[in-house]
Scaffold this motif. Sequence first.
Motif, PDB file in Angstrom:
ATOM      1  N   ASP A  53       0.875  -1.174   0.000  1.00 26.53           N
ATOM      2  CA  ASP A  53       0.000   0.000   0.000  1.00 26.53           C
ATOM      3  C   ASP A  53       0.908   1.218   0.000  1.00 26.53           C
ATOM      4  O   ASP A  53       1.658   1.428   0.950  1.00 26.53           O
ATOM      5  CB  ASP A  53      -0.877  -0.024   1.257  1.00 26.53           C
ATOM      6  N   TYR A  60      -3.403   4.687   5.225  1.00 30.66           N
ATOM      7  CA  TYR A  60      -3.252   3.270   5.552  1.00 30.66           C
ATOM      8  C   TYR A  60      -3.963   2.956   6.872  1.00 30.66           C
ATOM      9  O   TYR A  60      -4.701   1.975   6.967  1.00 30.66           O
ATOM     10  CB  TYR A  60      -1.758   2.938   5.641  1.00 30.66           C
ATOM     11  N   HIS A  64      -6.997  -0.527   5.219  1.00 29.19           N
ATOM     12  CA  HIS A  64      -6.144  -1.111   4.183  1.00 29.19           C
ATOM     13  C   HIS A  64      -6.497  -2.583   3.989  1.00 29.19           C
ATOM     14  O   HIS A  64      -7.230  -3.171   4.786  1.00 29.19           O
ATOM     15  CB  HIS A  64      -4.660  -0.956   4.552  1.00 29.19           C
ATOM     16  N   ASN A  70       2.716  -1.052   4.406  1.00 29.11           N
ATOM     17  CA  ASN A  70       2.655   0.354   4.029  1.00 29.11           C
ATOM     18  C   ASN A  70       4.047   0.893   3.732  1.00 29.11           C
ATOM     19  O   ASN A  70       4.895   0.978   4.617  1.00 29.11           O
ATOM     20  CB  ASN A  70       1.992   1.169   5.143  1.00 29.11           C
ATOM     21  N   ILE A 122      -7.574   1.043  -4.236  1.00 29.44           N
ATOM     22  CA  ILE A 122      -8.414   0.891  -3.044  1.00 29.44           C
ATOM     23  C   ILE A 122      -9.846   1.374  -3.304  1.00 29.44           C
ATOM     24  O   ILE A 122     -10.798   0.846  -2.725  1.00 29.44           O
ATOM     25  CB  ILE A 122      -7.792   1.590  -1.809  1.00 29.44           C
TER      26      ILE A 122
END
Length: 134
Positions: A53, A60, A64, A70, A122
Amino acid sequence: MFSSGRFFEVFLLKVILVTSLCFSAVVSANIQAVKAKELLINQMSDAPYTIIDVRTVEEYADGHIKGAINIPYDQIEAQSFLLNELKDQTLVVYCRSGRRAQIFETALFKRGFNLLHLEGDILGWKSQGLPLVK
């Protein structure tokens, strides 16, 4: 009217812009997309992908994909040790809508990483009602 020096500057700027756009398109064309449901199936396999991510720490923390690591897109160099440990794995990269993921993917593609891009990022994940963790 442009002076010859100014004309050359404008021309050179256009050449650089077109070249960078073409390279970016080539990199994107070489990075395959993975659909969200395909990623879910893969995560239950014996050889799950590593999910990255590239959004901010705050984004995040707000939600997530389970198991995602992350690494904000602008911290590639700061996270080079971790990234080097992941180089032999297939990385699935996502951000909010794709722009930051593309920047991240371009940098890692040049370094020989095996990359996939989460189709829809996302926003696409959320639109399908798929789970997030906080």
